[in-house]
Design a protein around this motif. Structure first.
Motif, mmCIF file in Angstrom:
data_model
loop_
_atom_site.group_PDB
_atom_site.id
_atom_site.type_symbol
_atom_site.label_atom_id
_atom_site.label_comp_id
_atom_site.label_asym_id
_atom_site.label_seq_id
_atom_site.Cartn_x
_atom_site.Cartn_y
_atom_site.Cartn_z
ATOM 1 N N VAL A 86 1.015 -1.749 0.388
ATOM 2 C CA VAL A 86 0.181 0.072 0.458
ATOM 3 C C VAL A 86 0.876 1.226 0.136
ATOM 4 O O VAL A 86 2.249 0.763 0.670
ATOM 5 C CB VAL A 86 -1.410 -0.281 1.291
ATOM 6 C CG1 VAL A 86 -0.371 -0.074 2.535
ATOM 7 C CG2 VAL A 86 -1.712 1.043 1.255
ATOM 8 N N ARG A 87 0.047 2.414 -0.924
ATOM 9 C CA ARG A 87 1.124 3.311 -0.857
ATOM 10 C C ARG A 87 0.093 4.725 -0.471
ATOM 11 O O ARG A 87 -0.285 3.843 -1.906
ATOM 12 C CB ARG A 87 2.529 3.323 -2.190
ATOM 13 C CG ARG A 87 3.856 2.953 -1.690
ATOM 14 C CD ARG A 87 4.226 3.163 -0.711
ATOM 15 N NE ARG A 87 5.957 2.816 -1.219
ATOM 16 C CZ ARG A 87 6.032 1.754 -0.633
ATOM 17 N NH1 ARG A 87 5.090 1.298 0.618
ATOM 18 N NH2 ARG A 87 7.423 1.462 -0.183
ATOM 19 N N THR A 88 0.498 5.654 -0.057
ATOM 20 C CA THR A 88 -0.940 6.635 -0.738
ATOM 21 C C THR A 88 -0.055 7.962 -0.537
ATOM 22 O O THR A 88 0.693 8.627 0.270
ATOM 23 C CB THR A 88 -1.934 6.555 1.227
ATOM 24 O OG1 THR A 88 -2.470 5.159 1.162
ATOM 25 C CG2 THR A 88 -2.678 8.230 1.220
ATOM 26 N N ARG A 89 -0.487 8.444 -2.096
ATOM 27 C CA ARG A 89 -0.048 9.438 -2.116
ATOM 28 C C ARG A 89 -0.325 10.405 -2.606
ATOM 29 O O ARG A 89 -1.055 10.130 -3.977
ATOM 30 C CB ARG A 89 1.853 10.049 -2.485
ATOM 31 C CG ARG A 89 3.243 8.877 -1.363
ATOM 32 C CD ARG A 89 3.853 8.569 -2.795
ATOM 33 N NE ARG A 89 4.011 10.361 -2.371
ATOM 34 C CZ ARG A 89 4.824 10.757 -3.694
ATOM 35 N NH1 ARG A 89 4.891 10.776 -4.219
ATOM 36 N NH2 ARG A 89 6.054 11.405 -3.783
ATOM 37 N N HIS A 90 -0.989 11.694 -2.949
ATOM 38 C CA HIS A 90 -1.272 12.608 -3.513
ATOM 39 C C HIS A 90 -2.739 12.999 -3.279
ATOM 40 O O HIS A 90 -3.479 12.909 -4.512
ATOM 41 C CB HIS A 90 -0.985 13.296 -4.662
ATOM 42 C CG HIS A 90 0.414 12.967 -4.940
ATOM 43 N ND1 HIS A 90 1.091 14.528 -4.167
ATOM 44 C CD2 HIS A 90 1.264 12.340 -5.331
ATOM 45 C CE1 HIS A 90 2.396 14.127 -4.648
ATOM 46 N NE2 HIS A 90 3.141 12.785 -4.862
ATOM 47 N N GLY A 91 -3.441 11.998 -2.179
ATOM 48 C CA GLY A 91 -5.198 12.006 -2.363
ATOM 49 C C GLY A 91 -5.292 10.391 -2.681
ATOM 50 O O GLY A 91 -6.415 10.329 -3.307
ATOM 51 N N ASN A 92 -4.324 9.502 -3.244
ATOM 52 C CA ASN A 92 -4.732 8.049 -3.846
ATOM 53 C C ASN A 92 -3.431 7.611 -3.249
ATOM 54 O O ASN A 92 -3.140 7.232 -2.871
ATOM 55 C CB ASN A 92 -3.732 8.087 -5.498
ATOM 56 C CG ASN A 92 -4.804 9.220 -6.454
ATOM 57 O OD1 ASN A 92 -5.734 9.106 -6.474
ATOM 58 N ND2 ASN A 92 -4.287 9.735 -7.398
ATOM 59 N N MET A 93 -4.686 5.791 -2.766
ATOM 60 C CA MET A 93 -4.171 5.113 -1.865
ATOM 61 C C MET A 93 -4.500 3.831 -3.289
ATOM 62 O O MET A 93 -5.263 3.316 -3.874
ATOM 63 C CB MET A 93 -5.352 4.759 -1.202
ATOM 64 C CG MET A 93 -4.932 3.016 0.083
ATOM 65 S SD MET A 93 -5.707 2.936 1.203
ATOM 66 C CE MET A 93 -7.244 1.827 0.148
ATOM 67 N N LEU A 94 -2.673 3.405 -3.351
ATOM 68 C CA LEU A 94 -2.371 2.167 -4.335
ATOM 69 C C LEU A 94 -2.207 1.024 -3.868
ATOM 70 O O LEU A 94 -1.566 0.999 -2.676
ATOM 71 C CB LEU A 94 -1.312 3.004 -5.248
ATOM 72 C CG LEU A 94 -1.188 4.210 -6.355
ATOM 73 C CD1 LEU A 94 -1.744 4.640 -5.441
ATOM 74 C CD2 LEU A 94 0.404 3.621 -7.373
ATOM 75 N N VAL A 95 -3.021 0.128 -4.253
ATOM 76 C CA VAL A 95 -2.996 -1.334 -2.853
ATOM 77 C C VAL A 95 -2.378 -2.264 -4.489
ATOM 78 O O VAL A 95 -3.237 -2.667 -5.163
ATOM 79 C CB VAL A 95 -4.291 -1.531 -2.656
ATOM 80 C CG1 VAL A 95 -4.144 -3.197 -2.436
ATOM 81 C CG2 VAL A 95 -5.159 -0.492 -1.754
ATOM 82 N N SER A 96 -1.538 -3.040 -3.928
ATOM 83 C CA SER A 96 -0.471 -4.172 -4.834
ATOM 84 C C SER A 96 -1.176 -5.397 -4.156
ATOM 85 O O SER A 96 -1.055 -5.659 -3.224
ATOM 86 C CB SER A 96 0.402 -4.235 -4.507
ATOM 87 O OG SER A 96 0.988 -2.684 -4.867
ATOM 88 N N ASP A 97 -2.108 -5.844 -4.772
ATOM 89 C CA ASP A 97 -2.882 -6.842 -4.487
ATOM 90 C C ASP A 97 -2.046 -8.322 -5.221
ATOM 91 O O ASP A 97 -2.550 -8.470 -6.956
ATOM 92 C CB ASP A 97 -4.601 -7.231 -5.193
ATOM 93 C CG ASP A 97 -5.254 -7.881 -4.068
ATOM 94 O OD1 ASP A 97 -5.336 -9.549 -4.640
ATOM 95 O OD2 ASP A 97 -6.119 -7.731 -4.004
ATOM 96 N N ILE A 98 -1.487 -9.575 -4.441
ATOM 97 C CA ILE A 98 -0.906 -9.969 -4.881
ATOM 98 C C ILE A 98 -1.944 -11.781 -5.837
ATOM 99 O O ILE A 98 -1.338 -12.065 -6.684
ATOM 100 C CB ILE A 98 -0.064 -10.891 -4.735
ATOM 101 C CG1 ILE A 98 -0.111 -11.233 -3.149
ATOM 102 C CG2 ILE A 98 1.646 -9.761 -4.117
ATOM 103 C CD1 ILE A 98 1.338 -11.991 -2.306
#
Length: 344
Positions: A86-98
């Motif tokens: 998970v990375r959250t920057r600039h109002g976006n939460m990026l979830v890497s789902d394996i």
């Protein structure tokens, strides 16, 4: 006999009630109220970390349904399967789902979800990060590459790392630099955001500056690079150019030690957060590596974890933790005081 349609006209409130029940049955399922009284540490110590919510689907970020969606449902699935990074920057939460082999981008401002991975043939997206332009860089462990997607979600290119297993990425925005952690080569590779390969540092070993299965990386406010050296049960700190500065950590089962560390992040005061899948908790250290506090335990309730993964802290000191086998991201808030010397 009175026709059925006439009866409905005669009793409009009954028809309205049926319509409301139908719409309610087709909308998103109701969520249990989130607790508003979960803090760490426990009283009488002043609280430093507060539980905010758990995010399972797009609904949990405030998705508003159209009438058509209320009637027929959404045209896509939005639940997580096994969120690892998970990375959250600039109002976006990026979830890497394996498990899904996708990166789920939750727009926390516009309350919408979009998905990356249909293009680019992601195999094991373990980590992802976006730059200020919205370009997304995905560490594809199974594909031995860093896949790059434009702000519109279209696949652009890939930075190839033959024979490697890139497991984490982080960006130094000021230098225009992308750091990629290679767990197979026990190293960190530094790229320009255009894919130009600048340098690398590290090799297998236990001496200062060497790694044994590095798993995650974070960039500090002054450009220092923090590498989670999981197989050596420690955190190592480097300059932006890869020169060793310091380290902390060891293997053990006491606070301040590690058993199965997975993710690392920093808050705005330089405190260091490390997830540990064996302990089912997040340990918090001061900038010098002294343990301050831990939160979490094994379970499925708020504030509990089942196989922790990555962690991210946004510009407002909100903490996002990947809770893999519970299929969610848990969100906490660091309660920073006005005194800059205050620590968790």
């Amino acid at each position: 006999m009175i026709p059925y349609t006439t009866r409905l006209r005669t009793f409009p409130s009954v028809a309205a009630a049926f319509a409301l029940l139908f719409l309610a049955s087709c909308g998103p399922p109701p969520r249990s109220p989130e607790p508003d009284n979960l803090f760490w540490p426990l009283p009488p110590d002043p609280p430093k970390i507060k539980y905010i919510q758990s995010i399972y689907t797009e609904d949990d970020i405030g998705r508003v349904y159209s009438l058509k969606e209320k009637l027929f449902g959404k045209e896509y699935a939005d639940n997580m399967a096994r969120p690892y990074g998970v990375r959250t920057r600039h109002g976006n939460m990026l979830v890497s789902d394996i498990a899904l082999r996708r990166v789920l981008i939750f727009d926390l401002v516009n309350k919408r979800l979009r998905v990356l991975g249909e293009e680019g043939a992601l195999i094991t997206p373990a980590s992802s990060v976006s730059d200020v332009s919205g370009t997304v860089y995905v560490a594809d462990t199974g594909g031995a590459k860093i896949a790059v997607y434009g702000p519109d979600g279209a696949y652009r290119t890939a930075f190839i790392l033959k024979g490697s297993k890139p497991v984490a990425v982080a960006i130094n925005e000021a230098l225009g630099r992308l750091y990629a952690v290679d767990r197979e080569g026990h190293r960190v590779v530094a790229f320009g955001l255009d894919g130009t390969r600048h340098f690398e540092f590290g090799e297998r070993g236990s001496a200062d500056g060497k790694f044994n299965i590095p798993l995650d990386i974070a960039v500090g406010a002054n450009g220092e690079v923090y590498v989670l050296d999981a197989g050596n049960f420690r955190v190592q700190v480097f300059t932006a150019e890869g020169r060793f500065l310091s380290k902390f950590g060891a293997v053990g089962d006491r606070p301040g030690l590690f058993a199965n560390p997975k993710g690392i992040a920093l808050d705005s005061e330089g405190n260091i957060y490390v997830t540990d899948a064996a302990f089912s908790n997040v340990q918090i250290f001061d900038p010098q590596g002294h343990v301050l506090l831990f939160l979490g335990q094994l379970g499925s309730r708020p504030g509990q974890f089942h196989l922790l993964g990555g962690i991210s802290i946004d510009e407002s000191d909100r903490i996002y933790v990947a809770d893999q086998l519970n299929g969610r991201i848990q969100v906490f808030q660091y309660l920073k005081t006005t005194a800059s010397t205050s620590k968790p």
